[in-house]
Write an enzyme that holds these catalytic residues in place. Sequence first.
Site, PDB file in Angstrom:
ATOM      1  N   SER A  95       0.833  -1.202   0.000  1.00  0.00           N
ATOM      2  CA  SER A  95       0.000   0.000   0.000  1.00  0.00           C
ATOM      3  C   SER A  95       0.871   1.257   0.000  1.00  0.00           C
ATOM      4  O   SER A  95       1.899   1.317   0.678  1.00  0.00           O
ATOM      5  CB  SER A  95      -0.875   0.005   1.257  1.00  0.00           C
ATOM      6  OG  SER A  95      -1.411   1.281   1.468  1.00  0.00           O
ATOM      7  N   SER A  96       0.436   2.261  -0.751  1.00  0.00           N
ATOM      8  CA  SER A  96       1.214   3.500  -0.810  1.00  0.00           C
ATOM      9  C   SER A  96       1.233   4.230   0.534  1.00  0.00           C
ATOM     10  O   SER A  96       2.063   5.104   0.758  1.00  0.00           O
ATOM     11  CB  SER A  96       0.670   4.417  -1.905  1.00  0.00           C
ATOM     12  OG  SER A  96      -0.723   4.549  -1.766  1.00  0.00           O
TER      13      SER A  96
ATOM     14  N   HIS B 209      -6.840   2.357   7.559  1.00  0.00           N
ATOM     15  CA  HIS B 209      -7.120   3.673   6.965  1.00  0.00           C
ATOM     16  C   HIS B 209      -8.278   3.528   5.985  1.00  0.00           C
ATOM     17  O   HIS B 209      -8.284   2.608   5.168  1.00  0.00           O
ATOM     18  CB  HIS B 209      -5.867   4.160   6.238  1.00  0.00           C
ATOM     19  CG  HIS B 209      -6.057   5.410   5.442  1.00  0.00           C
ATOM     20  ND1 HIS B 209      -6.614   6.553   5.984  1.00  0.00           N
ATOM     21  CD2 HIS B 209      -5.767   5.712   4.152  1.00  0.00           C
ATOM     22  CE1 HIS B 209      -6.652   7.499   5.053  1.00  0.00           C
ATOM     23  NE2 HIS B 209      -6.155   7.010   3.927  1.00  0.00           N
TER      24      HIS B 209
ATOM     25  N   HIS C  74     -11.474   6.015   3.710  1.00  0.00           N
ATOM     26  CA  HIS C  74     -12.026   7.321   3.355  1.00  0.00           C
ATOM     27  C   HIS C  74     -13.536   7.262   3.555  1.00  0.00           C
ATOM     28  O   HIS C  74     -14.300   7.741   2.711  1.00  0.00           O
ATOM     29  CB  HIS C  74     -11.686   7.685   1.917  1.00  0.00           C
ATOM     30  CG  HIS C  74     -10.254   8.087   1.719  1.00  0.00           C
ATOM     31  ND1 HIS C  74      -9.851   9.007   0.786  1.00  0.00           N
ATOM     32  CD2 HIS C  74      -9.118   7.704   2.349  1.00  0.00           C
ATOM     33  CE1 HIS C  74      -8.529   9.144   0.837  1.00  0.00           C
ATOM     34  NE2 HIS C  74      -8.065   8.356   1.780  1.00  0.00           N
TER      35      HIS C  74
ATOM     36  N   ASP D 129     -17.754   5.205  24.714  1.00  0.00           N
ATOM     37  CA  ASP D 129     -17.401   3.802  24.931  1.00  0.00           C
ATOM     38  C   ASP D 129     -16.040   3.472  24.313  1.00  0.00           C
ATOM     39  O   ASP D 129     -15.387   2.503  24.709  1.00  0.00           O
ATOM     40  CB  ASP D 129     -18.456   2.876  24.310  1.00  0.00           C
ATOM     41  CG  ASP D 129     -19.686   2.729  25.208  1.00  0.00           C
ATOM     42  OD1 ASP D 129     -19.579   2.996  26.419  1.00  0.00           O
ATOM     43  OD2 ASP D 129     -20.743   2.343  24.685  1.00  0.00           O
TER      44      ASP D 129
ATOM     45  N   HIS E 136      -7.758  15.006   4.717  1.00  0.00           N
ATOM     46  CA  HIS E 136      -7.543  13.657   4.182  1.00  0.00           C
ATOM     47  C   HIS E 136      -8.644  12.720   4.692  1.00  0.00           C
ATOM     48  O   HIS E 136      -9.728  12.707   4.107  1.00  0.00           O
ATOM     49  CB  HIS E 136      -6.118  13.210   4.550  1.00  0.00           C
ATOM     50  CG  HIS E 136      -5.681  11.924   3.959  1.00  0.00           C
ATOM     51  ND1 HIS E 136      -4.394  11.468   4.033  1.00  0.00           N
ATOM     52  CD2 HIS E 136      -6.372  10.966   3.300  1.00  0.00           C
ATOM     53  CE1 HIS E 136      -4.317  10.292   3.423  1.00  0.00           C
ATOM     54  NE2 HIS E 136      -5.494   9.972   2.976  1.00  0.00           N
TER      55      HIS E 136
ATOM     56  N   TYR F 214     -18.021  -4.019  31.417  1.00  0.00           N
ATOM     57  CA  TYR F 214     -18.901  -4.154  30.258  1.00  0.00           C
ATOM     58  C   TYR F 214     -18.623  -5.492  29.554  1.00  0.00           C
ATOM     59  O   TYR F 214     -17.469  -5.886  29.405  1.00  0.00           O
ATOM     60  CB  TYR F 214     -18.664  -2.986  29.306  1.00  0.00           C
ATOM     61  CG  TYR F 214     -19.485  -3.005  28.055  1.00  0.00           C
ATOM     62  CD1 TYR F 214     -20.715  -2.351  27.991  1.00  0.00           C
ATOM     63  CD2 TYR F 214     -19.030  -3.676  26.921  1.00  0.00           C
ATOM     64  CE1 TYR F 214     -21.471  -2.369  26.833  1.00  0.00           C
ATOM     65  CE2 TYR F 214     -19.785  -3.696  25.757  1.00  0.00           C
ATOM     66  CZ  TYR F 214     -20.991  -3.044  25.727  1.00  0.00           C
ATOM     67  OH  TYR F 214     -21.738  -3.057  24.584  1.00  0.00           O
TER      68      TYR F 214
HETATM   69 ZN   LIG Z   1      -6.088   8.090   2.198  1.00  0.00          ZN
END
Ligand SMILES: [Zn+2]
Length: 230
Positions: free
Chosen positions: A73-74, A94, A96, A119, A168, A226
Amino acid sequence: MLPALRTEVYEANLDLVRRGLVIYTFGNASGISRAEGLIVIKPSGVPYETMRPDDMVITDLQGWIVEGSLRPSSDLATHLALYRAFPSLGGVVHTHSRHATAWAQACREIPCFGTTQADYFCGAVPVTAELTPEEIESEYEANTGAAIVRLLEGRDPLGCPAALVAGHAPFCWGKTVTDAAHTAVIVEEVAAMAWQTLTINPAAAPLPAELRDKHYLRKNGPKAYYGQKA
Ligand SMILES: [Zn+2]
């Protein structure tokens, strides 16, 4: 090499698609074997429909490929910066995803308006400073990681398992890549909730500290109660 972690990272990547957080080849997930000092990460630009566990790329903590025929991955350098700075992390994700990315693009932290967020986060989901032209020009992905590391200075990263990178999108992390993918779903959900909260009441205030801490600590504190006992 690392077949179990390879499968877990592959599944976490697919989970981002299943949960509607990723379209096309956006997004990436990685996991680390601390014992081996090796990272398993999604390959760059491979469609999820045809991706296989064997396509995952294994690198060391400097980003040198140890196993795999595809390019990683870049965003690898961002993942590496987080793993190097925070030894407690076992996975980084990550995406979007739409609502979380909208907050990142607005350069606004996500206030902790309710217990859903408390939480998981002892407060807001923070946002980084904008990168400088120099940081964008050279070593952009590593500088993105450095911006997150600066943002978390003095904090336990597992107590704040995600950050928005200004302009981003979100980066999330956890003890495992499965945990990090779970957090990515939560961040998207609380981002949508916070947006709608402010739409209904632009003067909405963050949760009182007592209620925020109650929810955070009953799930994450030393006396957490919990769920079921492990
Ligand atoms: Zn990104």
